[in-house]
Design a protein around this motif. Structure first.
Motif, PDB file in Angstrom:
ATOM      1  N   ALA A   1      47.746  32.938  38.224  1.00 22.82           N
ATOM      2  CA  ALA A   1      47.244  33.204  36.734  1.00 22.82           C
ATOM      3  C   ALA A   1      48.095  32.274  35.747  1.00 22.82           C
ATOM      4  CB  ALA A   1      47.724  34.700  36.473  1.00 22.82           C
ATOM      5  N   SER A   2      48.983  31.791  36.023  1.00 21.73           N
ATOM      6  CA  SER A   2      49.874  30.933  35.215  1.00 21.73           C
ATOM      7  C   SER A   2      49.447  29.708  35.236  1.00 21.73           C
ATOM      8  CB  SER A   2      51.334  30.847  35.644  1.00 21.73           C
ATOM      9  OG  SER A   2      51.636  30.238  36.693  1.00 21.73           O
ATOM     10  N   THR A   3      48.269  28.965  36.174  1.00 17.91           N
ATOM     11  CA  THR A   3      48.156  27.854  36.193  1.00 17.91           C
ATOM     12  C   THR A   3      47.106  27.516  34.937  1.00 17.91           C
ATOM     13  OG1 THR A   3      46.038  28.374  37.353  1.00 17.91           O
ATOM     14  CG2 THR A   3      47.899  27.690  38.775  1.00 17.91           C
ATOM     15  N   VAL A   4      46.477  28.624  34.342  1.00 22.60           N
ATOM     16  CA  VAL A   4      45.761  28.313  33.102  1.00 22.60           C
ATOM     17  C   VAL A   4      46.335  27.938  32.034  1.00 22.60           C
ATOM     18  CG1 VAL A   4      43.931  30.132  34.217  1.00 22.60           C
ATOM     19  CG2 VAL A   4      45.592  30.760  32.317  1.00 22.60           C
ATOM     20  N   ILE A   5      47.750  28.144  32.055  1.00 24.78           N
ATOM     21  CA  ILE A   5      48.323  27.876  30.539  1.00 24.78           C
ATOM     22  C   ILE A   5      48.355  26.405  30.255  1.00 24.78           C
ATOM     23  CG2 ILE A   5      50.714  27.925  29.636  1.00 24.78           C
ATOM     24  CD1 ILE A   5      51.295  30.368  31.173  1.00 24.78           C
ATOM     25  N   SER A   6      48.667  25.598  31.368  1.00 28.53           N
ATOM     26  CA  SER A   6      48.679  23.956  31.267  1.00 28.53           C
ATOM     27  C   SER A   6      47.647  23.075  31.036  1.00 28.53           C
ATOM     28  CB  SER A   6      49.598  23.583  32.338  1.00 28.53           C
ATOM     29  OG  SER A   6      48.801  23.725  33.490  1.00 28.53           O
ATOM     30  N   GLY A   7      46.514  23.516  31.434  1.00 25.48           N
ATOM     31  CA  GLY A   7      45.376  22.536  31.206  1.00 25.48           C
ATOM     32  C   GLY A   7      45.659  21.276  32.138  1.00 25.48           C
ATOM     33  N   ASN A   8      46.670  21.448  33.205  1.00 29.00           N
ATOM     34  CA  ASN A   8      46.693  20.371  34.000  1.00 29.00           C
ATOM     35  C   ASN A   8      46.387  20.861  35.385  1.00 29.00           C
ATOM     36  OD1 ASN A   8      47.841  18.256  32.244  1.00 29.00           O
ATOM     37  ND2 ASN A   8      49.272  19.638  31.776  1.00 29.00           N
ATOM     38  N   LYS A   9      46.913  20.113  36.377  1.00 24.91           N
ATOM     39  CA  LYS A   9      46.693  20.287  37.709  1.00 24.91           C
ATOM     40  C   LYS A   9      47.783  21.019  38.435  1.00 24.91           C
ATOM     41  CE  LYS A   9      43.262  16.490  37.799  1.00 24.91           C
ATOM     42  NZ  LYS A   9      43.163  15.133  38.402  1.00 24.91           N
ATOM     43  N   SER A  10      47.661  21.974  39.306  1.00 24.50           N
ATOM     44  CA  SER A  10      48.905  22.743  40.041  1.00 24.50           C
ATOM     45  C   SER A  10      48.321  22.650  41.523  1.00 24.50           C
ATOM     46  CB  SER A  10      48.790  24.190  39.594  1.00 24.50           C
ATOM     47  OG  SER A  10      49.276  24.180  38.327  1.00 24.50           O
ATOM     48  N   THR A  11      49.152  22.325  42.333  1.00 21.08           N
ATOM     49  CA  THR A  11      49.171  22.467  43.749  1.00 21.08           C
ATOM     50  C   THR A  11      49.901  23.417  44.467  1.00 21.08           C
ATOM     51  OG1 THR A  11      48.531  20.101  44.004  1.00 21.08           O
ATOM     52  CG2 THR A  11      49.158  21.099  45.988  1.00 21.08           C
ATOM     53  N   ILE A  12      49.445  24.549  44.957  1.00 21.74           N
ATOM     54  CA  ILE A  12      49.991  25.629  45.286  1.00 21.74           C
ATOM     55  C   ILE A  12      50.106  25.749  46.919  1.00 21.74           C
ATOM     56  CG2 ILE A  12      50.671  28.042  45.062  1.00 21.74           C
ATOM     57  CD1 ILE A  12      50.422  26.574  42.490  1.00 21.74           C
ATOM     58  N   LEU A  13      51.223  25.713  47.666  1.00 27.76           N
ATOM     59  CA  LEU A  13      51.357  25.760  48.753  1.00 27.76           C
ATOM     60  C   LEU A  13      51.878  27.184  49.540  1.00 27.76           C
ATOM     61  CD1 LEU A  13      53.486  22.688  49.155  1.00 27.76           C
ATOM     62  CD2 LEU A  13      50.804  22.751  49.116  1.00 27.76           C
ATOM     63  N   ASN A  14      51.522  27.336  50.704  1.00 25.46           N
ATOM     64  CA  ASN A  14      51.794  28.527  51.566  1.00 25.46           C
ATOM     65  C   ASN A  14      51.014  29.723  51.020  1.00 25.46           C
ATOM     66  OD1 ASN A  14      53.028  29.959  53.327  1.00 25.46           O
ATOM     67  ND2 ASN A  14      54.853  30.719  52.330  1.00 25.46           N
ATOM     68  N   ILE A  15      49.568  29.530  50.641  1.00 26.93           N
ATOM     69  CA  ILE A  15      48.936  30.631  50.247  1.00 26.93           C
ATOM     70  C   ILE A  15      48.329  31.493  51.407  1.00 26.93           C
ATOM     71  CG2 ILE A  15      46.513  31.066  49.232  1.00 26.93           C
ATOM     72  CD1 ILE A  15      48.312  29.634  47.317  1.00 26.93           C
ATOM     73  N   PRO A  16      48.700  32.796  51.155  1.00 27.88           N
ATOM     74  CA  PRO A  16      47.887  33.705  52.158  1.00 27.88           C
ATOM     75  C   PRO A  16      46.679  34.006  52.119  1.00 27.88           C
ATOM     76  CG  PRO A  16      48.944  35.093  50.335  1.00 27.88           C
ATOM     77  CD  PRO A  16      49.177  33.459  49.991  1.00 27.88           C
ATOM     78  N   ASP A  17      45.779  34.232  53.252  1.00 28.81           N
ATOM     79  CA  ASP A  17      44.512  34.492  53.357  1.00 28.81           C
ATOM     80  C   ASP A  17      44.149  35.996  53.238  1.00 28.81           C
ATOM     81  OD1 ASP A  17      41.693  34.081  53.624  1.00 28.81           O
ATOM     82  OD2 ASP A  17      41.740  33.886  55.673  1.00 28.81           O
ATOM     83  N   LEU A  18      44.101  36.185  51.820  1.00 28.70           N
ATOM     84  CA  LEU A  18      43.854  37.598  51.313  1.00 28.70           C
ATOM     85  C   LEU A  18      42.878  37.867  50.451  1.00 28.70           C
ATOM     86  CD1 LEU A  18      47.640  38.412  50.685  1.00 28.70           C
ATOM     87  CD2 LEU A  18      46.456  38.665  52.600  1.00 28.70           C
ATOM     88  N   ARG A  19      42.543  39.247  50.386  1.00 30.16           N
ATOM     89  CA  ARG A  19      41.167  39.596  49.402  1.00 30.16           C
ATOM     90  C   ARG A  19      41.593  39.358  47.863  1.00 30.16           C
ATOM     91  NH1 ARG A  19      36.858  42.812  50.331  1.00 30.16           N
ATOM     92  NH2 ARG A  19      37.366  44.034  48.408  1.00 30.16           N
ATOM     93  N   ASP A  20      42.908  39.778  47.743  1.00 30.07           N
ATOM     94  CA  ASP A  20      43.294  39.699  46.337  1.00 30.07           C
ATOM     95  C   ASP A  20      43.228  38.079  45.621  1.00 30.07           C
ATOM     96  OD1 ASP A  20      43.475  42.285  46.103  1.00 30.07           O
ATOM     97  OD2 ASP A  20      45.586  42.123  45.507  1.00 30.07           O
ATOM     98  N   VAL A  21      43.879  37.270  46.756  1.00 24.86           N
ATOM     99  CA  VAL A  21      43.801  35.804  46.380  1.00 24.86           C
ATOM    100  C   VAL A  21      42.318  35.387  46.227  1.00 24.86           C
ATOM    101  CG1 VAL A  21      44.526  33.433  47.288  1.00 24.86           C
ATOM    102  CG2 VAL A  21      45.894  35.479  47.705  1.00 24.86           C
ATOM    103  N   GLU A  22      41.459  35.737  46.823  1.00 25.35           N
ATOM    104  CA  GLU A  22      39.987  35.409  46.920  1.00 25.35           C
ATOM    105  C   GLU A  22      39.609  35.948  45.601  1.00 25.35           C
ATOM    106  OE1 GLU A  22      37.427  36.679  49.921  1.00 25.35           O
ATOM    107  OE2 GLU A  22      38.784  35.806  51.683  1.00 25.35           O
ATOM    108  N   ILE A  23      39.842  37.011  44.938  1.00 28.35           N
ATOM    109  CA  ILE A  23      39.481  37.500  43.789  1.00 28.35           C
ATOM    110  C   ILE A  23      40.080  36.741  42.682  1.00 28.35           C
ATOM    111  CG2 ILE A  23      39.356  39.458  42.148  1.00 28.35           C
ATOM    112  CD1 ILE A  23      39.541  41.117  44.780  1.00 28.35           C
ATOM    113  N   MET A  24      41.393  36.543  42.827  1.00 35.01           N
ATOM    114  CA  MET A  24      41.979  35.571  41.765  1.00 35.01           C
ATOM    115  C   MET A  24      41.073  34.057  41.644  1.00 35.01           C
ATOM    116  SD  MET A  24      44.019  35.489  39.230  1.00 35.01           S
ATOM    117  CE  MET A  24      45.471  36.760  39.331  1.00 35.01           C
ATOM    118  N   GLU A  25      40.848  33.304  42.774  1.00 32.26           N
ATOM    119  CA  GLU A  25      40.064  32.205  42.858  1.00 32.26           C
ATOM    120  C   GLU A  25      38.814  32.433  41.933  1.00 32.26           C
ATOM    121  OE1 GLU A  25      39.685  29.887  46.415  1.00 32.26           O
ATOM    122  OE2 GLU A  25      41.151  31.445  47.325  1.00 32.26           O
TER     123      GLU A  25
END
Length: 417
Positions: A30-54
Motif C-alpha cells: 500500500a505504501s508504494t503509492v506514496i512515492s511515485g517511484n519504483k519499489s522492489t519487494i522481496l520475499n513475497i508470499p503467494d497468497l490470495r490477499d497479496v493478489e488482491i492488493m496487486e
C-alpha cells in the motif's frame, strides 16, 4: 471453493521454511503509492490477499510486475482515486490505502472493508487520526470520500493500539508538513518492517516497535528495494502442528523474538523447544498439558491470530484449559467445527472452556475464517480417520500452499479443487 482432505495419525518430522509475512507485505505494498517511484519487494508470499492488493494497485494505474517471490511496483502512473469496491470487500487490509492515497493524491474514495467475519473491527480510529492530520471525510452509501488540501503533522493519541490505525497514520504522515507523533501506537513487528521500508525510501520514521512513533514529514521518497520479514503466525502454526502430532520439526527462516509469546505457551503445554538465530525446533509432548489461562493481547502478548490453533492443541490436552479472546468479539467460530470432531468446548462471550478429550475423530468441517481454518487442519492431523476442511479459500488468504508444506514434513493431506 476447494477443500483439504486430511488423514490423521502421522507424527510430523523434518524441516519447513517460513515465507514473508502477510501482515507486513500488505501495508508495504500500500505504501508504494506514496512515492511515485519504483519499489522492489522481496520475499513475497503467494497468497490470495497479496493478489488482491496487486489488483488494487493495478486498478489505480500502478505498473505491477511479479516473478516468483519478487514484486516490482512503479506508482508514478497512478491515475485513479477510487479503489474498486469488489476488491476492498474481499480484504480488510485495503483500508490502509486511505493514508497512502491521501499522502500521494490528496483524495481517495473507498468502500468499507471486508475480510474475515471475526467480529466488529471499526475503522473509527483510522478516520479520527486522518481527520486530525487534516483530512475531510464524507461517509455516504457505504463509501468514504477522503480529501485534503494538505496534511499537517500533529500529536495523535490512539484510544487503542490498533495495528491498522497505526499504519494508516504513519503512511498519511510520511509526507505531511511538520512532525506527527502517534501515542499508544501498536508495537507489532510488522510495523517495524514498515518503518524499515519507508526509511530506506527516504522517510523519517522512528519509534516503531514502541508505543510512541514519530514521523518527520519529508517532501519526496525515492526508489527502494526491501525484503519482507518472515511470517510469525505461519511459524507459530507449524510449531503447533509439531506439538499436536508428537512430532519433531525444525522451522527455518524465523525471527525468534517475534515468537516468544507462542514459545511460552507451547512450553506450558509440554512441548520442548530449541532455537538459534533464525530457526526453531519443536518436539511435541507425549501428553499435552492443559493451560490454566491463555489470553490474547496486542503484541508482545499472545497473538489473537494463534488463538484458534492453540484451541485445537488444547482440545486433546489432559485437563481443562481456558482461553480469553480480548481482541475480537466473534473469534470462536472454529469451536463448533472442532466439536464436530469430538472436542468438548463451551464458549461464553469472549471466554472458551476446553475440556481435553483422549482423541478427536475425523469429520466434515468448514473453515469460517483464516486462522480457524488452520486450526481445523491441525486437528485433522491428529484426528482418528479422515477430516475434510471446506472453504479453504479462507486459509489460502494467509498460508502459501499449506498442504504442500505439511506434506513435506510427513502429513497425509491433499487439496481438492
Amino acid at each position: 471453493m476447494g477443500k483439504f482432505i486430511v488423514n490423521g495419525g502421522n507424527k510430523l518430522s523434518g524441516e519447513v521454511s517460513v515465507f514473508g509475512a502477510k501482515n507486513s507485505v500488505l501495508p508495504i505494498l500500500a505504501s508504494t503509492v506514496i512515492s511515485g517511484n519504483k519499489s522492489t519487494i522481496l520475499n513475497i508470499p503467494d497468497l490470495r490477499d497479496v493478489e488482491i492488493m496487486e489488483k488494487i494497485l493495478t486498478s489505480l494505474g500502478c505498473s505491477v510486475e511479479r516473478i516468483d517471490k519478487i514484486i516490482w511496483v512503479d506508482s508514478k502512473p497512478i491515475n485513479q482515486i477510487k479503489i474498486p469496491e469488489e476488491l476492498v470487500r474481499e480484504m480488510r487490509s485495503s483500508i490502509i490505502l486511505m493514508g497512502a492515497m491521501l499522502a500521494r493524491c490528496g483524495e481517495v474514495i473507498v468502500s468499507y472493508p471486508g475480510g474475515c467475519e471475526i467480529g466488529p473491527r471499526p475503522i473509527d480510529l483510522h478516520l479520527k487520526a486522518l481527520k486530525e492530520l487534516g483530512a475531510e471525510i464524507e461517509e455516504s452509501h457505504g463509501f468514504l470520500h477522503c480529501k485534503t488540501n494538505g496534511l499537517k503533522g500533529c500529536d495523535i493519541q490512539l484510544d487503542y493500539p490498533s495495528v491498522g490505525a497505526t499504519e494508516n497514520t504513519i503512511l498519511a504522515a510520511v509526507t505531511a508538513e511538520g512532525t506527527t507523533i502517534i501515542r499508544n501506537a501498536a508495537r507489532e513487528p510488522e510495523i517495524i518492517d514498515l518503518q524499515y521500508y519507508l526509511n530506506k525510501a527516504g522517510a523519517k520514521v522512528s519509534g516503531a516497535g514502541t508505543s510512541v512513533v514519530t514521523i518527520e514529514g519529508v517532501k519526496n521518497l525515492h526508489d527502494v528495494t526491501h525484503n519482507i520479514i518472515p511470517d510469525r503466525i505461519v511459524a507459530g502454526t507449524y510449531m503447533a502442528a509439531a506439538a499436536i502430532t508428537e512430532g519433531e520439526v525444525i522451522i527455518k527462516n524465523v525471527i525468534i523474538d517475534h515468537l516468544q509469546a507462542i514459545i511460552a505457551k507451547l512450553k506450558e503445554a509440554g512441548a520442548l523447544i530449541y532455537y538459534d538465530n533464525n530457526s526453531i525446533k519443536v518436539v511435541g509432548p507425549k501428553k499435552i498439558n492443559s493451560i490454566e489461562m491463555l489470553q490474547t493481547l496486542p503484541y508482545p502478548g499472545f497473538p489473537t491470530d494463534m488463538q484458534a490453533q492453540m484451541m485445537a492443541l488444547l482440545s486433546i490436552a489432559s485437563g481443562t484449559s481456558i482461553i480469553t479472546e480480548t481482541i475480537f468479539e466473534n473469534r470462536f467460530k472454529h469451536a463448533e467445527e472442532l466439536a464436530r470432531m469430538g472436542a468438548k468446548i463451551k464458549t461464553f462471550g469472549k471466554v472458551a472452556v476446553i475440556k481435553g478429550v483422549k482423541e478427536l475423530t475425523g469429520a466434515k468441517t468448514t473453515a469460517k475464517d483464516l486462522r480457524g481454518g488452520a486450526a481445523l487442519v491441525l486437528a485433522g492431523l491428529v484426528a482418528k480417520g479422515t477430516t475434510e476442511v471446506e472453504n479453504i479459500y479462507h486459509i489460502e488468504r494467509g498460508y502459501e500452499n499449506l498442504h504442500l508444506s505439511l506434506q513435506d514434513i510427513g502429513a497425509d493431506i491433499k487439496k481438492i479443487d
